[in-house]
Design a protein around this motif. Structure first.
Motif, PDB file in Angstrom:
ATOM      1  N   UNK A 201       0.590  -1.158   0.278  1.00 40.59           N
ATOM      2  CA  UNK A 201       0.396  -0.332  -0.002  1.00 40.59           C
ATOM      3  C   UNK A 201       1.025   1.306   0.182  1.00 40.59           C
ATOM      4  N   UNK A 202       2.035   1.387   1.045  1.00 41.10           N
ATOM      5  CA  UNK A 202       2.879   1.750   0.786  1.00 41.10           C
ATOM      6  C   UNK A 202       3.573   2.586  -0.656  1.00 41.10           C
ATOM      7  N   UNK A 203       3.741   1.842  -1.520  1.00 42.12           N
ATOM      8  CA  UNK A 203       4.515   1.755  -2.258  1.00 42.12           C
ATOM      9  C   UNK A 203       5.629   1.315  -2.639  1.00 42.12           C
ATOM     10  N   UNK A 204       6.032   0.309  -1.518  1.00 41.93           N
ATOM     11  CA  UNK A 204       7.834  -0.398  -0.860  1.00 41.93           C
ATOM     12  C   UNK A 204       8.080  -1.331  -1.907  1.00 41.93           C
ATOM     13  N   UNK A 205       8.085  -1.185  -3.250  1.00 41.46           N
ATOM     14  CA  UNK A 205       8.257  -2.512  -3.645  1.00 41.46           C
ATOM     15  C   UNK A 205       9.634  -2.963  -3.953  1.00 41.46           C
ATOM     16  N   UNK A 206      10.460  -3.386  -3.067  1.00 39.78           N
ATOM     17  CA  UNK A 206      12.085  -3.398  -2.818  1.00 39.78           C
ATOM     18  C   UNK A 206      11.892  -5.611  -3.182  1.00 39.78           C
ATOM     19  N   UNK A 207      13.536  -5.128  -4.068  1.00 34.83           N
ATOM     20  CA  UNK A 207      13.665  -6.373  -4.284  1.00 34.83           C
ATOM     21  C   UNK A 207      14.844  -6.974  -3.083  1.00 34.83           C
ATOM     22  N   UNK A 208      14.688  -8.111  -2.805  1.00 33.56           N
ATOM     23  CA  UNK A 208      15.597  -8.866  -1.079  1.00 33.56           C
ATOM     24  C   UNK A 208      17.199  -8.124  -1.334  1.00 33.56           C
ATOM     25  N   UNK A 209      17.697  -7.939  -2.435  1.00 28.42           N
ATOM     26  CA  UNK A 209      18.960  -7.773  -2.053  1.00 28.42           C
ATOM     27  C   UNK A 209      19.498  -6.052  -1.769  1.00 28.42           C
ATOM     28  N   UNK A 210      18.170  -5.589  -1.753  1.00 31.81           N
ATOM     29  CA  UNK A 210      17.889  -3.616  -0.890  1.00 31.81           C
ATOM     30  C   UNK A 210      17.568  -3.791   0.405  1.00 31.81           C
ATOM     31  N   UNK A 211      15.887  -4.973   0.739  1.00 38.21           N
ATOM     32  CA  UNK A 211      16.035  -5.173   1.410  1.00 38.21           C
ATOM     33  C   UNK A 211      16.864  -5.440   2.809  1.00 38.21           C
ATOM     34  N   UNK A 212      17.747  -6.570   2.399  1.00 41.58           N
ATOM     35  CA  UNK A 212      18.993  -7.023   3.561  1.00 41.58           C
ATOM     36  C   UNK A 212      19.725  -5.510   3.730  1.00 41.58           C
ATOM     37  N   UNK A 213      20.737  -4.579   2.010  1.00 36.63           N
ATOM     38  CA  UNK A 213      21.338  -3.741   3.344  1.00 36.63           C
ATOM     39  C   UNK A 213      20.558  -2.770   3.704  1.00 36.63           C
ATOM     40  N   UNK A 214      19.405  -2.142   3.735  1.00 36.11           N
ATOM     41  CA  UNK A 214      18.339  -1.504   4.773  1.00 36.11           C
ATOM     42  C   UNK A 214      18.366  -2.027   5.583  1.00 36.11           C
ATOM     43  N   UNK A 215      18.222  -3.528   6.439  1.00 40.89           N
ATOM     44  CA  UNK A 215      18.159  -3.779   7.056  1.00 40.89           C
ATOM     45  C   UNK A 215      19.246  -3.890   7.970  1.00 40.89           C
ATOM     46  N   UNK A 216      20.359  -4.072   6.914  1.00 41.63           N
ATOM     47  CA  UNK A 216      21.739  -3.970   7.765  1.00 41.63           C
ATOM     48  C   UNK A 216      21.560  -3.198   8.375  1.00 41.63           C
ATOM     49  N   UNK A 217      21.765  -1.976   7.628  1.00 34.88           N
ATOM     50  CA  UNK A 217      21.984  -0.342   7.986  1.00 34.88           C
ATOM     51  C   UNK A 217      20.948   0.073   9.505  1.00 34.88           C
ATOM     52  N   UNK A 218      19.458  -0.701   9.749  1.00 33.97           N
ATOM     53  CA  UNK A 218      18.280   0.209  10.541  1.00 33.97           C
ATOM     54  C   UNK A 218      18.867  -0.636  11.380  1.00 33.97           C
ATOM     55  N   UNK A 219      19.329  -1.645  11.712  1.00 38.33           N
ATOM     56  CA  UNK A 219      20.297  -2.449  13.187  1.00 38.33           C
ATOM     57  C   UNK A 219      21.379  -1.813  13.861  1.00 38.33           C
ATOM     58  N   UNK A 220      21.672  -1.350  12.778  1.00 41.46           N
ATOM     59  CA  UNK A 220      23.329  -0.658  13.122  1.00 41.46           C
ATOM     60  C   UNK A 220      22.760   1.075  14.210  1.00 41.46           C
ATOM     61  N   UNK A 221      22.202   1.759  13.056  1.00 44.17           N
ATOM     62  CA  UNK A 221      21.438   3.099  13.293  1.00 44.17           C
ATOM     63  C   UNK A 221      20.369   2.608  14.992  1.00 44.17           C
ATOM     64  N   UNK A 222      19.968   2.315  14.639  1.00 48.67           N
ATOM     65  CA  UNK A 222      18.995   1.636  16.176  1.00 48.67           C
ATOM     66  C   UNK A 222      19.234   1.271  17.046  1.00 48.67           C
ATOM     67  N   UNK A 223      20.626   0.631  17.128  1.00 44.26           N
ATOM     68  CA  UNK A 223      20.826   0.076  18.328  1.00 44.26           C
ATOM     69  C   UNK A 223      21.996   1.396  19.364  1.00 44.26           C
ATOM     70  N   UNK A 224      22.369   2.010  18.076  1.00 42.54           N
ATOM     71  CA  UNK A 224      23.525   3.140  18.172  1.00 42.54           C
ATOM     72  C   UNK A 224      22.947   3.931  19.024  1.00 42.54           C
TER      73      UNK A 224
END
Length: 233
Positions: free
Chosen positions: A57-80
């Motif tokens: 619904x939000x229009x986020x049609x994101x492939x697996x490769x990009x999802x993995x990279x986004x989640x990797x950055x999310x983990x680092x940012x949210x923890x820090x």
């Protein structure tokens, strides 16, 4: 097109209680376990499936490769910045939602299933061996003549090693995917799902805005069309 996904990096405070109604406009097939030769449907959507529908619904049609990279950055940012430990909870088929830390499902009303039936569902796959060429019925006529000239066994069937060699040598002339019809269970519901959610206020605002002009999504499969509406509890 540039997507604004900054909400994923904000502090995940679930400060809004919301009601989400999901009405099935077509038969649904929601699979929550790794399927074998038969895709068994569950009676209510999993959190990963809901997240996928909401991201659609939000229009986020994101492939697996990009999802993995986004989640990797999310983990680092949210923890820090917030000392928040983001955990991975992918679905059985490997789908990794991005917004699963921004909402929780507290209560679900599951409508009655009025009909169950099995049908053939065509999945599109990609391989690097003879399975790909066997599952591709439509190829160029020139390529077909070359294929028919390959060695065969005494029953007239092509030899798998010959097919694999032929496929690898002409891979750029084959479709990227081959089709594989698979038995799959579908359900028909008598009423909508009604869910009580706790979510981040910004996520509620984005969804409420999007659903006002695009309230059609899909659940389980791309043919599982649904109508969604959201409101504060």
């Amino acid at each position: 097109m540039t997507l604004d996904i900054s909400i994923l990096f904000d502090e995940p405070i679930l400060d809004v209680e919301a009601s989400l109604e999901v009405e099935a406009l077509a038969p649904l097939s929601m699979v929550s376990t790794l399927p074998g030769s038969y895709y068994k449907c569950v009676d209510s959507p999993t959190k990963q499936q809901l997240a996928g529908a909401l991201e659609n619904v939000l229009g986020w049609h994101i492939g697996n490769k990009d999802r993995k990279e986004i989640r990797k950055r999310m983990k680092k940012h949210l923890k820090k910045n917030y000392r928040y430990e983001l955990t991975d909870n992918p679905s059985a088929v490997g789908f990794a939602p991005l917004i699963d830390h921004l909402f929780e499902v507290d209560l679900t009303y599951v409508p009655r299933v009025v009909c169950r039936y099995d049908d053939y569902w065509t999945q599109f796959l990609k391989d690097t061996d003879e399975r790909h060429i066997k599952g591709t019925p439509n190829i160029d006529s020139n390529l077909l003549r070359l294929k028919n000239g390959l060695k065969k066994d005494e029953k007239g069937n092509h030899l798998d090693p010959e097919l694999q060699k032929f496929f690898k040598g002409n891979i750029d002339q084959f479709p990227m995917y081959y089709s594989s019809p698979t038995p799959r269970e579908f359900i028909v519901l008598n009423l909508p799902y009604r869910l009580k959610l706790r979510m981040k206020s910004d996520l509620f605002y984005y969804l409420d805005t999007c659903l006002q002009y695009a309230n059609i999504g899909y659940l389980g499969t791309s043919e599982g069309w649904i109508h969604m509406s959201i409101s504060k509890s």
